[in-house]
Design an enzyme around this catalytic site. Structure first.
Site, PDB file in Angstrom:
ATOM      1  N   HIS A   1     -72.454  95.077  94.503  1.00 36.75           N
ATOM      2  CA  HIS A   1     -72.046  93.505  93.868  1.00 36.75           C
ATOM      3  C   HIS A   1     -73.662  92.811  93.660  1.00 36.75           C
ATOM      4  O   HIS A   1     -74.298  92.673  92.679  1.00 36.75           O
ATOM      5  CB  HIS A   1     -71.776  92.535  95.334  1.00 36.75           C
ATOM      6  CG  HIS A   1     -70.715  92.632  95.464  1.00 36.75           C
ATOM      7  ND1 HIS A   1     -69.809  93.499  95.473  1.00 36.75           N
ATOM      8  CD2 HIS A   1     -70.121  91.871  96.785  1.00 36.75           C
ATOM      9  CE1 HIS A   1     -68.751  93.125  96.246  1.00 36.75           C
ATOM     10  NE2 HIS A   1     -68.772  92.913  97.054  1.00 36.75           N
TER      11      HIS A   1
ATOM     12  N   GLU B   1     -74.788  83.340 102.334  1.00 32.79           N
ATOM     13  CA  GLU B   1     -73.110  82.749 102.747  1.00 32.79           C
ATOM     14  C   GLU B   1     -73.767  82.286 103.974  1.00 32.79           C
ATOM     15  O   GLU B   1     -74.946  82.207 104.598  1.00 32.79           O
ATOM     16  CB  GLU B   1     -72.212  84.014 103.623  1.00 32.79           C
ATOM     17  CG  GLU B   1     -71.913  84.298 101.909  1.00 32.79           C
ATOM     18  CD  GLU B   1     -71.290  85.903 101.727  1.00 32.79           C
ATOM     19  OE1 GLU B   1     -70.242  85.780 102.319  1.00 32.79           O
ATOM     20  OE2 GLU B   1     -71.568  87.178 102.628  1.00 32.79           O
TER      21      GLU B   1
ATOM     22  N   LYS C   1     -76.112  86.398 106.387  1.00 36.10           N
ATOM     23  CA  LYS C   1     -74.511  85.894 106.066  1.00 36.10           C
ATOM     24  C   LYS C   1     -74.966  85.029 107.409  1.00 36.10           C
ATOM     25  O   LYS C   1     -76.577  84.598 108.063  1.00 36.10           O
ATOM     26  CB  LYS C   1     -73.940  86.433 107.465  1.00 36.10           C
ATOM     27  CG  LYS C   1     -73.301  87.981 106.894  1.00 36.10           C
ATOM     28  CD  LYS C   1     -72.180  87.818 105.989  1.00 36.10           C
ATOM     29  CE  LYS C   1     -71.271  89.406 105.907  1.00 36.10           C
ATOM     30  NZ  LYS C   1     -70.563  88.445 104.467  1.00 36.10           N
TER      31      LYS C   1
ATOM     32  N   ARG D   1     -46.202 100.131 105.475  1.00 38.15           N
ATOM     33  CA  ARG D   1     -45.010 101.425 106.220  1.00 38.15           C
ATOM     34  C   ARG D   1     -44.106 100.024 106.870  1.00 38.15           C
ATOM     35  O   ARG D   1     -42.929 100.936 106.848  1.00 38.15           O
ATOM     36  CB  ARG D   1     -46.472 101.670 107.269  1.00 38.15           C
ATOM     37  CG  ARG D   1     -46.071 103.310 108.187  1.00 38.15           C
ATOM     38  CD  ARG D   1     -46.869 102.968 109.123  1.00 38.15           C
ATOM     39  NE  ARG D   1     -48.307 102.441 108.955  1.00 38.15           N
ATOM     40  CZ  ARG D   1     -49.733 102.829 109.511  1.00 38.15           C
ATOM     41  NH1 ARG D   1     -49.261 103.909 110.060  1.00 38.15           N
ATOM     42  NH2 ARG D   1     -50.970 102.035 109.049  1.00 38.15           N
TER      43      ARG D   1
HETATM   44  C1  BG6 Z   1     -67.374  91.549 100.102  1.00 39.41           C
HETATM   45  C2  BG6 Z   1     -67.844  91.771 101.437  1.00 39.41           C
HETATM   46  O1  BG6 Z   1     -67.034  92.484  98.995  1.00 39.41           O
HETATM   47  O2  BG6 Z   1     -67.664  90.815  99.066  1.00 39.41           O
HETATM   48  C3  BG6 Z   1     -68.485  90.564 102.302  1.00 39.41           C
HETATM   49  O3  BG6 Z   1     -67.424  92.630 101.709  1.00 39.41           O
HETATM   50  C4  BG6 Z   1     -68.450  89.008 101.223  1.00 39.41           C
HETATM   51  O4  BG6 Z   1     -68.718  90.501 103.525  1.00 39.41           O
HETATM   52  C5  BG6 Z   1     -67.981  88.778  99.871  1.00 39.41           C
HETATM   53  O5  BG6 Z   1     -68.406  87.949 102.174  1.00 39.41           O
HETATM   54  C6  BG6 Z   1     -68.619  88.084  99.234  1.00 39.41           C
HETATM   55  O6  BG6 Z   1     -67.880  87.366  98.300  1.00 39.41           O
HETATM   56  P1  BG6 Z   1     -67.732  86.143  97.463  1.00 39.41           P
HETATM   57  O7  BG6 Z   1     -66.866  86.396  96.517  1.00 39.41           O
HETATM   58  O8  BG6 Z   1     -67.565  85.365  99.075  1.00 39.41           O
HETATM   59  O9  BG6 Z   1     -69.443  86.107  97.006  1.00 39.41           O
END
Ligand code: BG6
Length: 489
Positions: A240, A216, A336, A51
């Site tokens: 994933h 994570e 997380k 935009r």
């Molecule tokens: C993303 C999620 O698709 O993948 C995130 O929305 C997550 O929450 C991330 O942290 C993890 O990806 P990677 O490549 O860091 O393992």
């Protein structure tokens, strides 16, 4: 070992959301790295659209900054960057109106590969697809690239598929799951299907169970508003982790070809059993200091929702009901603020049918652990004799392979998932992209699981930052006489 870089065809890549977070963090730096590697041919152009009223110079400044911020210093070459930036253009666009579209039509060439990257909120996908057609910008050969989240349930995923299908054929639609762009994730297919060694053992007769962990250390601070409507199941498992499960569980495709691979993945998703509540553990991180460090906010604070019932951790016992896997559970967990950042798939093999050494001699199961990140590699634990004169006692040793060490510097220089995937779009290779039916099948499996806990009002269990997740997740395996592998880097 030197990897070959084959330049792709000349292209015009239009990035809607060209000044957004994903473009700055991943897409533009990734394209720069491909340019540096010699994969982007002379004459290829990147056209940013958003935009903001910017001109080419304004967009180039944003892209230049993004490269400086997100590309490793060793890969930043001012001369190359200058040339790369010259291939960038910008058109201000009104995604839901008519502003800017004529200018875009004037810029996008018809005689080169054209791709349109929808790096915008899913609510705009339909408007963009429609305008690309209405204004005669996209051709029957153009490709569109669509980011996650691809819907939040089966109904919304179907709607999205229908909207896109009204303007583009499935062979033109590239739904990104960036996990499929990770080098080590693709390696799963190479390990399974280019070696005879594993395949005969890859089934319920020899595999006791499989563990898939994506842990994570970060919380959801900064993106709490999005995450709170999503949770770990929608954010990580439906996409994933489902992809990882498919690559481990699928039958050998007859060829490494987009539909052959995706047909096999779809069969796995369709074979997944519904997951009963007792096979699910959901968690939410507490607000506590980690390892004696400073206080950290609780999930509910990060999400700005004191009553949130959203999970920042989930563990599930998943069953694939087919001949190959019946009786071999797949345990999935992701969360997380856990102890370490690590993604790993562990294939845990069964006991030998008869121990000639007798019980209590130190036997432990063989485990093939595939580390996706960090320190990508494979580790196979094998039993050998404990050295020394103390009789036949067994001990476990690792057959350990780090891909970086095994492949040399080139092996360590692994392209980012986005780089690989964007080049695949230009090459017209859909193998590492999700097909519409795959996404819908994954939602059809996830939907009843999510609506189950939503209708019961289940509360996630608390867990401490820096831990391995809620205590109950341990029980998920203990009660089956198994244990999780340790979460560590
Ligand atoms: C993303 C999620 O698709 O993948 C995130 O929305 C997550 O929450 C991330 O942290 C993890 O990806 P990677 O490549 O860091 O393992």
């Amino acid at each position: 070992m030197v990897s070959r870089v084959i330049p792709v065809e000349v292209f015009d890549l239009v990035i809607f959301g060209g000044t957004g977070d994903l473009a700055r963090r991943k897409i533009l730096p990734g394209l720069y790295r491909r340019y540096l590697a010699g994969q982007m041919p002379e004459g290829a152009r990147i056209i940013g659209c958003a935009r903001a009223e910017l001109d080419d110079a304004g967009f180039r400044a944003i892209a230049g900054q993004a490269v400086t911020e997100f590309v490793d210093e060793r890969k930043r070459d001012p001369v190359v960057l200058g040339r790369f930036l010259e291939s960038l253009h910008y058109v201000p666009i009104d995604a839901t109106g008519d502003g800017g579209w004529n200018r875009l039509r004037g810029l996008v060439r018809k005689d080169v590969v054209t791709a349109f990257y929808f790096s915008v909120a899913p609510g705009l996908f339909g408007a963009l697809a429609e305008r690309l057609h209405k204004h005669g910008i996209a051709t029957a050969e153009s490709r569109i690239v669509v980011e996650k989240p691809f819907g939040r349930d089966l109904a919304t995923a179907r709607e999205l598929n229908a909207v896109l299908a009204s303007h583009f054929a499935e062979r033109q639609i590239y739904r990104i799951d960036h996990y499929l762009g990770k080098e080590t994730v693709q390696n799963l297919m190479a390990v399974r299907f280019a070696n005879l060694l594993f395949e005969p053992l890859w089934n319920h007769q020899y595999v006791d169970h499989v563990q898939i962990t994506v842990a994570e250390t970060v919380g959801v601070g900064g993106r709490g508003a999005y995450y709170d409507k999503s949770g770990a199941m929608r954010d990580m498992v439906q996409n994933h982790m489902m992809q990882l499960l498919c690559l481990i569980a699928m039958e050998p495709p007859y060829r490494f070809d987009p539909d052959a691979v995706r047909d096999e993945k779809l069969k796995v998703i369709k074979a997944l059993r519904p997951v009963p509540p007792e096979n699910i553990v959901r968690g939410q991180y507490r607000g506590k200091p980690r390892n004696g460090g400073p206080a950290e906010p609780a999930y509910s604070v990060d999400a700005e929702n004191p009553d949130s019932l959203t999970e920042s951790y989930i563990a599930l016992k998943v069953e694939v009901a087919n001949w190959r896997w019946m009786g071999t559970p797949f345990y999935l967990r992701t969360g997380k603020k856990l102890r370490a950042r690590t993604s790993e798939i562990a294939i845990v093999f069964k006991e030998p049918p008869h121990s000639i050494f007798g019980d209590g001699q130190g036997w432990r199961e063989n485990v093939l652990a595939i580390r996706l990140q960090p320190n990508e590699g494979m580790n196979l634990s094998v039993m050998i004799k404990e050295p020394g004169p103390g009789g036949m006692r067994l001990t476990e040793v690792p057959l350990d392979m780090s891909f970086a060490e095994a492949l040399g510097p080139e092996g360590a220089d692994i392209p980012d998932a986005y780089e690989r995937l964007i080049m695949d779009v230009i090459r017209g290779n859909q193998t590492l992209f999700m097909r519409g039916d795959e996404v819908e099948a994954a939602w059809a499996w996830a939907d009843p699981i999510i609506s189950g806990w939503e209708s019961r009002g289940d509360k996630p269990k608390g867990y401490d930052p820096g831990s391995s997740g809620p205590e109950d997740a341990l029980m998920l395996l203990h009660r089956d006489g198994r244990r999780w592998r340790e979460i560590r880097e």
